[in-house]
Design an enzyme around this catalytic site. Structure first.
Site, PDB file in Angstrom:
ATOM      1  N   ASP A   1       0.865  -1.169   0.000  1.00  0.00           N
ATOM      2  CA  ASP A   1       0.000   0.000   0.000  1.00  0.00           C
ATOM      3  C   ASP A   1       0.903   1.221   0.000  1.00  0.00           C
ATOM      4  OD1 ASP A   1      -2.446   1.449   0.407  1.00  0.00           O
ATOM      5  OD2 ASP A   1      -3.167  -0.282   1.541  1.00  0.00           O
TER       6      ASP A   1
ATOM      7  N   ASP B   1      -2.876   4.646  -2.748  1.00  0.00           N
ATOM      8  CA  ASP B   1      -3.935   5.090  -1.847  1.00  0.00           C
ATOM      9  C   ASP B   1      -4.419   6.492  -2.209  1.00  0.00           C
ATOM     10  OD1 ASP B   1      -5.352   4.752   0.795  1.00  0.00           O
ATOM     11  OD2 ASP B   1      -4.243   6.588   1.226  1.00  0.00           O
TER      12      ASP B   1
ATOM     13  N   GLU C   1      -6.441   3.234  -5.992  1.00  0.00           N
ATOM     14  CA  GLU C   1      -7.697   3.318  -5.234  1.00  0.00           C
ATOM     15  C   GLU C   1      -8.444   4.547  -5.734  1.00  0.00           C
ATOM     16  OE1 GLU C   1      -9.683   4.020  -0.894  1.00  0.00           O
ATOM     17  OE2 GLU C   1      -7.945   5.145  -1.554  1.00  0.00           O
TER      18      GLU C   1
ATOM     19  N   HIS D   1     -10.911  -3.115   4.015  1.00  0.00           N
ATOM     20  CA  HIS D   1     -10.800  -2.601   5.382  1.00  0.00           C
ATOM     21  C   HIS D   1     -11.597  -1.319   5.597  1.00  0.00           C
ATOM     22  CE1 HIS D   1      -8.078  -0.396   2.899  1.00  0.00           C
ATOM     23  NE2 HIS D   1      -7.928   0.501   3.841  1.00  0.00           N
ATOM     24  N   ASP D   2     -12.206  -0.790   4.548  1.00  0.00           N
ATOM     25  CA  ASP D   2     -12.967   0.450   4.671  1.00  0.00           C
ATOM     26  C   ASP D   2     -14.471   0.224   4.686  1.00  0.00           C
ATOM     27  OD1 ASP D   2     -10.839   2.213   4.832  1.00  0.00           O
ATOM     28  OD2 ASP D   2     -10.617   2.338   2.654  1.00  0.00           O
TER      29      ASP D   2
HETATM   30  C1  NOJ Z   1      -8.010   5.020   1.828  1.00  0.00           C
HETATM   31  C2  NOJ Z   1      -7.712   3.912   2.782  1.00  0.00           C
HETATM   32  O1  NOJ Z   1      -8.230   2.726   2.264  1.00  0.00           O
HETATM   33  C3  NOJ Z   1      -8.328   4.296   4.106  1.00  0.00           C
HETATM   34  O2  NOJ Z   1      -8.323   3.244   5.024  1.00  0.00           O
HETATM   35  C4  NOJ Z   1      -7.599   5.495   4.619  1.00  0.00           C
HETATM   36  O3  NOJ Z   1      -8.227   5.956   5.790  1.00  0.00           O
HETATM   37  C5  NOJ Z   1      -7.589   6.626   3.589  1.00  0.00           C
HETATM   38  N1  NOJ Z   1      -7.320   6.184   2.255  1.00  0.00           N
HETATM   39  C6  NOJ Z   1      -6.546   7.628   3.951  1.00  0.00           C
HETATM   40  O4  NOJ Z   1      -5.273   7.130   3.660  1.00  0.00           O
END
Ligand code: NOJ
Length: 551
Positions: A97, A198, A257, A335-336
């Protein structure tokens, strides 16, 4: 040129939650190393590790204070080198990541920027405004304003799209762009095989002197995506970054992402001629049905059903639009977001049929650790467990509408991202065989999933995933063309064709038995979830069932 990632099956590991090897309750790199045989057994061929850099852990590693070292909770650089080596030996590629939109406020660049008014690092970040006034009304994804007063007391503010301890980098500055490329190349030199970029869609911001228009012209912070997502400069600045990487490391997977990117933007971001990403992760697949939302309080963490009609349409559009352009990523969890078994699936049968629906489409599966066991979100019973400003607001609003605290926490547990970062349950022992210590994240486990039992049970979710991935790795499901079959909203049916082979994936999205007419004589079932019956071109599927049929 062919690439390893043309046939990638990615497993997402949240390192803090996978396996603890040193008894501190926090998962680590040596723990992952111990579990390589498990990864082999499941049948994946790449892992994506959430951030492992040195970090104060305000956002579990997405707040990086040193990109050139591993966080001591997770191990050492030697551990990382060993992990890369061992994974490679097992035939598993490594995707890291890469956090490029912001750093931690503890990063030496930011520390210098706020301690020394003449610092060259001041321009590494976005400082604006004067007289302690916020430059605009834009809102942070983590609640409140994107602006925080400059700790140096200059009267300016600095910009943070996420937590206030995660200042955004100023990508307008060529030195920032150069520095980030150097960091990426440092890790590629170590032999990693891919980067998950990210929040890259946020690196460009519009003119800061404008408010986001609101009905009441108030200064209340509002999420202003149009001003900080997918602006044209994103492509302009990412292109040289991606080109340099591909020039030096041509077999690197660049996985962006792109949470809010539409399918048309995904085409821009992944067309070969644009020299940007190989694939993007969109959050647009999962349209929720908010018709049953209780309007008397905040909708944010109320559980909502997936709108299957919209979902089916989204899938078909992404599959069809990206045909011949790039591989879509295929996923149900990360994870989000809350886990599939909590957020969407009504039972195990549906969790299985939805998995086959998603992963046997054209594209790159990204399986979130524990999903293959049918893991659910944990249940938290304390507001501090969530560590989130937006949860406090939600609980306040639910209570004002007469909900009890327990009811409010239950809703948040079912919808929030943090309870989806559970310690991996390896066994039924105390601390799940994850650690000898209490895990860093605790909560009530609401499922009966664990690796040891599921590996032994031929009918388990684990063994279902294993069989499904074996199918996925055949030419038919990796390279075959995708065709949507016209059926009503109760089912999602598609065909995959490769040379003279053909398969049909048919899933009942409804809670009733359905009957479908098959376009051809498919009979042999390769994989099934729930009950089905085939009789003369007619296929009956029990509630939520799914089946893969071959000719
Ligand atoms: C996306 C990530 O998946 C998330 O978990 C994170 O809080 C934000 N970007 C900030 O880096």
């Amino acid at each position: 040129m062919t690439h390893w990632y043309d046939k990638a099956v990615i497993y997402q590991i949240y390192p803090k939650s996978f396996q603890d090897s040193n008894g501190d309750g926090i998962g680590d790199l040596n723990g992952i190393r111990q579990r390589i045989p498990y990864l082999k057994e499941l049948g994946i061929n790449a892992v994506w590790l959430n951030p492992v850099f040195v970090s104060p852990q305000v956002d579990n590693g997405y707040d990086v204070s040193n990109y050139f070292a591993v966080d001591p909770h997770m191990g050492t650089m030697a551990d990382m080198d060993n992990l890369i080596q061992d994974l490679h030996q097992a035939g598993i590629k490594v995707i890291m990541d890469f956090v490029l939109n912001h750093t931690s406020d503890q990063h030496p660049w930011f520390q210098d920027a706020i301690k020394n008014p003449n610092s060259i690092y001041r321009d590494y970040y976005i400082f604006a405004g004067k007289d302690n006034k916020r430059p605009n009304n834009w809102g942070s994804f983590f609640g409140g304003s994107v602006w925080e007063p400059d700790p140096a007391g200059t009267g300016q503010s600095y910009f943070h799209l996420f937590d206030k301890r995660m200042p955004d980098l100023n990508w307008k500055n060529p030195e920032v762009r150069h520095a980030m490329l150097e960091i990426a190349e440092y890790w590629l030199e170590k032999g990693i095989d891919g980067l998950r970029l990210d929040a890259f869609i946020h690196i460009a911001k519009a003119d800061l002197r404008q408010n986001y228009p609101t009905a009441d012209n108030s200064q209340k912070p509002v999420i202003a995506e149009g001003f900080f997502a997918n602006l044209p400069q994103v492509q302009e600045w990412m292109r040289p970054f991606c080109e340099e990487i591909k020039k030096d490391y041509p077999d690197t997977l660049l996985l962006g992402e792109a949470a809010s990117a539409s399918v048309n933007l995904a085409v821009d971001y992944t067309s070969k001629r644009n020299h940007l990403m190989d694939s993007v992760i969109t959050f647009r697949y999962f349209t929720e049905d908010d018709s049953k939302v209780d309007k008397s309080f905040s909708a944010q963490y109320q559980p909502k059903e997936l709108d299957f009609t919209a979902f089916k349409q989204n899938q078909a559009i992404w599959q069809q639009t990206l045909a011949g352009i790039s591989q879509p990523t295929l996923y149900w969890n990360n994870h989000d977001m809350a886990r599939l078994a909590t957020r969407v699936a009504h039972n195990q049968t549906q969790a299985r049929s939805l998995a086959m629906l998603m992963y046997l489409q054209r594209g790159i599966p990204v399986i979130y650790y524990g999903e293959e066991l049918g893991l659910k979100n944990l249940e938290f019973d304390n507001i501090d467990d969530f560590k989130d400003l937006t949860v406090q607001d939600f609980v306040k609003s639910a209570k004002a509408a007469g909900k009890s605290q327990a009811q409010a926490f239950k809703m948040v547990s079912q919808t929030h991202k943090l309870p989806a970062r559970n310690p991996m349950p390896w066994t039924t022992e105390k601390n799940y065989g994850f650690s000898t210590h209490t895990p860093w994240l605790t909560g009530k486990k609401l499922d009966h999933a664990d690796v040891a039992d599921e590996m032994l049970d031929s009918q388990s979710m684990f063994n279902f995933y294993k069989k499904m991935l074996e199918l996925k790795k055949t030419d038919l499901f990796e390279e075959g063309k995708y065709y949507l079959l016209a059926t009503d909203k109760n089912s999602y049916v598609y065909q995959r064709d490769y040379q003279d082979q053909s398969a049909l994936v048919a899933v009942n999205l409804s809670e009733k038995e359905i009957e479908l007419s098959l376009p051809d004589a498919y009979h042999q079932a390769d994989l099934a979830a729930g009950e089905y019956e085939i009789k003369e071109n007619k296929l009956k599927l029990s509630p939520y069932a799914g089946v893969v049929l071959e000719k």
